[in-house]
Design a protein around this motif. Structure first.
Motif: not given
Length: 655
Positions: A423-452
């Protein structure tokens, strides 16, 4: 006709009570009562297959089966009470739903009228989705499955004819094929496995196969076998849950239990108890009870804008019984009696009711839920209270394999996490675009970034997704800003259920953060988003429907945090605090963008709700979080302008 068996009504009573307790969600000392009560539906399917199969096969054998008579009986049994319940729901849907939800209700009503509810809910959400408890007609998917079966089965039996051996082979092959399909779809397409007839037919076919078995004499161990069957049903209702039932065909347990009860019933004490007056009385009204309970609970939850207390749930169960008894006595019982209501009268009444309801529901759909019935501020809330995530190439970004990640101008900032991160993705992409920096969305529903990490029964790819995330980030090289976010409830529940492999949740999370630091990345951990004690859009609608002033809503309403939020957030902060001490890691508390120290949180402004439900942010809500992340984004901008050493980004090929 098959002789009446009181024990079958007793079995129906157990089945419908399991379903009701499941939907009620009553807790006893923090433990849900019958978390696997949904298996009552599986038992209903076996009973239906047994009774309908027996009736059809006996009539085919006698040469007097009539499709017209069969479908008339089915229509008398199913449609009048269904139409009554739908009609009774309309005024409450009008009062307690937004235009989009009223439109959804009307579409689901049309689907129920035309026996395709299972298709509708398969394509529009799911049985265990976040809003499932708020959809009054969700349970009608089972009628769709049964009614589609009633089209298939008689045709199949007429084709086979009165050939017992061929009938056994055909039904056996169909049962095995459906069971194998259910097993396959359970891991690849669980929603389809749940809702669709091809993967549910094995339960009905099992009942039909049992009806093929010759009548047998009662034996000494029959009561024990019936008790074992009942224990399998009740035990599955008490021990299974949404996670365990989705895997490995756990519903085979109650199906086998139902077959034991149906096969080994007889003139013994267990069957007599099952066929005693109270279970039989509940069994007789079980269809009406099944139809009424879901709308009663759904509208109560909509009215209260959130979860309801256990004492109130008990009152709603009593109300469901009262409504069911009345509809059984006044509608279901009379219209099924062909001596009281003739064929022409029954068909005319059912057809007229169907046309009237369809016309009304179609009018609501055409009007898009009559938005003019609500004041402008609530119409605006309805338009903006959407689960908004990034899209690229016509597909959402929050459920892609990392090799197919959404890339916007490069990889200076990488967002990783579950739906809260998404849910943060669209607002973050808009902000990084205004700042002129690149953005990658690596989100995946129900999958926090914790191995295993593995949690959801509907999402079994998380360990593999996180391995691919780490692999991709390693290939990209260091010098990036990686933003991590996750829902508090999923982290807390994972810790309690030990849903990780190897180290504990905290140790696994710290190890992953250290891996990112070793690559040369900076890590920003987004603190837990506030969990509101109410469904926010519904809370705003409730305030208007109960006479609260519009001025207060337009200025921004304050709602209390969830009573469970403090405990959850304390556990999440205990997970985050160790990594906060590491260099190049910052943990950002974003709850302060919404909440005061007294636990009250602002949930909307004049034009927008800030939450889709009680914890996921709308786009407007995400925009309130961005200022807290700006220092990290500016730091990433400075690194990019300073020519920090990193690998040039190119999207890897699909693996």
């Amino acid at each position: 006709m098959i002789p009446y068996r009181a024990d079958i009504d007793g079995l129906r009573a157990i089945s419908v009570l399991l379903v009701i307790f499941y939907h009620a969600g009553i807790d006893i000392r923090g433990i849900q009562l019958f978390p696997g009560g949904f298996i009552g539906v599986d038992v209903f399917f076996v009973i239906s297959g047994f009774l309908i199969g027996g009736i059809v096969m006996k009539q085919v054998d006698a040469g007097d089966f009539s499709l017209r008579t069969f479908y008339e009986r089915r229509a008398r049994r199913i449609l009048p009470t269904l139409f009554l319940v739908i009609a009774a729901c309309i005024p409450f849907a009008w009062m307690y739903t937004y235009p989009s939800s009223l439109e959804d209700f009307s579409k689901s009503a049309l689907a129920a009228i035309f026996s395709v509810s299972n298709f509708y809910f398969w394509m529009n959400g799911g049985y265990v989705a976040d809003d499932s408890a708020l959809r009054p007609l969700l349970h009608t998917w089972t009628l769709g499955v049964e009614e589609q079966y009633y089209i298939l089965f008689p045709a199949l039996m007429l084709l086979v004819g009165a050939h017992d051996r061929l009938r056994w082979w055909v039904l056996g092959a169909a049962t095995v094929a459906s069971l194998l399909l259910a097993a396959y779809l359970g891991s690849t397409a669980p929603s389809a496995a749940f809702f669709m007839l091809p993967s549910r037919a094995w339960e009905l076919f099992c009942g039909a196969l049992l009806a093929c078995c010759p009548v047998r004499k009662s034996r000494r161990f029959d009561p024990v076998l019936v008790l074992v069957g009942l224990a399998m049903i009740v035990g599955a209702g008490g021990q299974l849950d949404d996670a365990t039932a989705a895997a490995k065909l756990a519903t085979a347990i109650p199906v086998a239990g139902a077959l034991l009860v149906l096969r080994f019933a007889g003139p013994h004490i267990v069957s007599r108890l099952l066929g005693s007056p109270l279970p039989v009385a509940i069994g007789l009204i079980s269809y009406s009870l099944y139809l009424w309970h879901q709308p009663v609970f759904a509208f109560a939850r909509l009215r209260e804008a959130g979860e309801i207390s256990d004492p109130f749930k008990v009152k709603l169960i009593v109300l469901s019984f009262v409504l069911s008894g009345l509809s059984w006595w006044l509608v279901e019982r009379p219209i099924r009696d062909r001596r009281r209501v003739g064929t022409r009268t029954a068909i005319t009444t059912i057809a007229a009711s169907s046309l009237a309801l369809s016309a009304g529901m179609f009018t609501i759909v055409r009007s898009e839920g009559f938005p003019s019935r609500l004041p402008p501020v609530l119409r605006s809330v309805d338009r903006t209270a959407e689960f908004t995530v990034l899209e690229q190439d016509g597909r959402q970004c929050n459920h892609r394999w990392p090799a197919d990640a959404c890339v916007f101008g490069g990889g200076d900032v990488v967002l990783v996490g579950d739906s809260h991160a998404g849910t943060l993705g669209p607002a973050l992409e808009e902000t990084t675009s205004r700042l002129g920096i690149g953005f990658i969305d690596l989100t995946y529903q129900q999958c926090p970034f914790i191995s295993g990490f593995h949690f959801s029964p509907e999402e079994r790819n998380c360990p593999a997704v996180n391995r691919e995330r780490l692999k991709l980030l390693s290939e990209l090289g260091g010098g990036r800003t990686v933003i991590l976010a996750a829902a508090p409830w999923i982290l807390v529940r994972a810790e309690r259920e030990e849903a990780t492999t190897g180290p504990s949740l905290a140790a696994a999370f710290e190890a992953d953060v250290r891996r990112l630091l070793a690559l040369g990345d900076k890590v920003v951990v987004v603190g837990p988003l506030p969990e509101i004690g109410r469904d926010v859009p519904q809370f705003l609608l409730q305030q208007v429907s109960t006479g609260q002033g519009l001025e207060a809503i337009e200025e921004g309403l304050w709602a209390p945090r969830s009573s469970q939020a403090a405990e959850r957030e304390e556990m999440v902060w205990s997970l985050y605090h160790p990594v906060a001490e590491l260099p190049n890691v910052s943990v950002v508390d974003v709850a302060g963008r919404f909440c005061r120290e007294d636990g009250m949180c602002v949930v909307n402004d004049r034009d927008h709700a800030f939450f889709v439900d009680n914890n996921h942010l709308t786009h407007a809500g995400a925009e309130r979080v961005i200022p807290a992340l700006l220092p990290a984004l500016v730091s990433s901008l400075n690194a990019a302008e300073g020519g920090a050493t990193r690998a040039a980004f190119s999207r890897p090929k699909n693996r």
